[in-house]
Design an enzyme around this catalytic site. Structure first.
Site: not given
Ligand code: LLP
Length: 416
Positions: A239, A342
């Site tokens: 996150g 499109c």
């Molecule tokens: N762990 C779990 C259980 C998660 O669901 C996620 C992300 C992460 C770790 C990693 O989070 P990060 O460090 O990348 O913030 N498609 C979206 C982001 C979706 C994130 C989903 N879960 C975007 O493009 O912003």
């Protein structure tokens, strides 16, 4: 290291000109800086040097084999959410003992594959999933290590689509049902309770929500230990945000220091699941301007990359900087940078001030290393882009561009 920088008017990835890569491999093209990726990983990992920890890369952010391979070489593990991700992680030589399995909808087959592979633990999201896992492990004559994913009801102050730790979200087990969940898990013969887990959201720009969640989890840890559970792992998810525009997220060092302080005397191995913060700014998407046109009150720059290549602007209205690969001296104008798909929602940027662009100009959409290629699709029957990894003066194509034959592989006319 600055993975992407200018030499004179030209944009480079490390010591390789992006214009050169576009000439060699065509566009749309994803380009990654290995040096930057290594630096991000090392900064993240060393931020937790003071406590036992594992960095399990959330491979949904970027699941390209070469990227996973490089991370595995640095000692990184993986946070997976599907059988496909498990397959990729193993194909990239990730150590199964550094793999955690998250996600609300694991199938029995996926569970069985992960148990067979010998992964570290399953992050369980519901009681029914727990029962299913117990049954699968029993059939295999093995025990499955688990943590329950706690929904700590913390507001991560991020885009609603990527906030996962709110009480209203589908993720995790509600806080006041967690103890009961562990008690049920403790009675299941093929389940080994080893951890406690949460993930509150993505692209977080302050430490406060992490501290709130970590505190709720360590309180839970104390309760669970009082009840006799031998909790070895505390998984705080991912996150940590990155800079797309002018955001100023905490550094990995600050994040590490704060969490180390909270966890240092807890007798646990801390698991972290960063995705975006490791790879986000390690990659760009190159596209070429096909046409420009003036609408009634807007100017459009039509490029050869679309929402099928990079979905984030369309899906979240996300901001990505767009840089000219070769800076021009033309007068600035306000434009929408749009793709060939499109759909009116197919854009990379709207209302953006850019030096006037003409057909043939190359653009780099920045911060595309996370949730870029991994969210790409074949919509409008567009072949997936190629990918290149750069190291110093060297570069390697890590994915070939899909062909039309690739697009229809596995399809056939109906024979009844
Ligand atoms: N762990 C779990 C259980 C998660 O669901 C996620 C992300 C992460 C770790 C990693 O989070 P990060 O460090 O990348 O913030 N498609 C979206 C982001 C979706 C994130 C989903 N879960 C975007 O493009 O912003």
């Amino acid at each position: 290291m600055n993975g992407f920088h200018r030499k004179g008017q030209d944009l480079y990835c490390e010591d390789v000109s992006l214009a050169h890569l576009a000439d060699v491999f065509g566009t749309p093209l994803y380009v990654y800086s290995l040096g930057f990726l290594q630096e991000q990983y090392e900064a993240f990992d060393s931020a937790f040097a003071g406590i036992p920890h594992e960095v399990c890369f959330a491979m949904k952010a970027n699941s390209s084999l070469a990227i996973l391979n490089e991370l595995a070489l640095m000692g990184c593990g993986a946070d997976i959410v599907s059988g496909g991700e498990l397959y990729r992680a193993l194909a990239a030589s990730m150590d199964p003992k550094k793999i955690v399995y998250s996600g609300v909808g694991k199938t029995s087959q996926e569970m069985s594959e992960a148990i067979d592979a010998g992964i570290l633990m399953f992050n369980i999201e519901s009681f029914s999933e727990l029962i299913a896992l117990d049954a699968v492990a029993g059939r295999l004559g093995k025990k499955a290590g688990i943590s329950l994913r706690v929904n700590p009801d913390v507001d991560p102050q991020t885009h609603p689509y990527i906030a996962t730790g709110l009480a209203t979200s589908k993720f995790g087990i509600k806080y006041d049902a967690v103890i009961e969940g562990y008690e049920r898990a403790g009675r299941l013969p093929n389940i080994d309770v080893v951890g406690v887990d949460c993930h509150i959201g993505s692209q977080l720009s302050s430490l406060a929500p992490f501290v709130e969640a970590a505190t709720k989890l360590t309180d839970m840890l104390t309760l669970l230990r009082e009840k006799g559970f031998d909790i070895k792992y505390l998984d705080l998810g991912g996150g940590l945000g990155i800079t797309y525009d002018d955001e100023d997220p905490p550094t990995a060092a600050a994040y590490g220091l704060t969490l180390t302080d909270l966890m240092k005397d807890k007798g646990i191995t801390l698991i972290l699941e960063p995705g975006r913060s490791l790879v986000g700014n390690a990659g760009v998407l190159l596209s070429r301007v096909l046409y420009t046109k003036k609408g009634t009150d807007k100017r459009f720059v039509i490029v050869d990359a679309g929402m099928n290549d990079l979905l984030r602007p369309s899906l979240y209205d996300a901001f990505h900087r767009i840089e000219e690969v070769k800076q021009n001296q033309r007068e600035p104008e306000i434009v929408d940078v749009v793709g060939p798909i499109c759909e009116s929602g197919d854009f990379l940027a709207r209302g953006r001030k850019m030096n006037a662009l003409v057909a043939g100009d190359l653009l780099a959409t920045m911060s595309a290393g996370a949730y870029g290629f991994s969210m790409a699709s074949n919509y409008n029957s567009r072949p997936a882009a190629a990918e290149v990894l750069v190291q110093g003066k060297k570069y390697a194509q890590i994915r070939t561009r899909q062909t039309y034959e690739d697009l229809v592989r596995g399809e056939r006319p109906a024979v009844f």
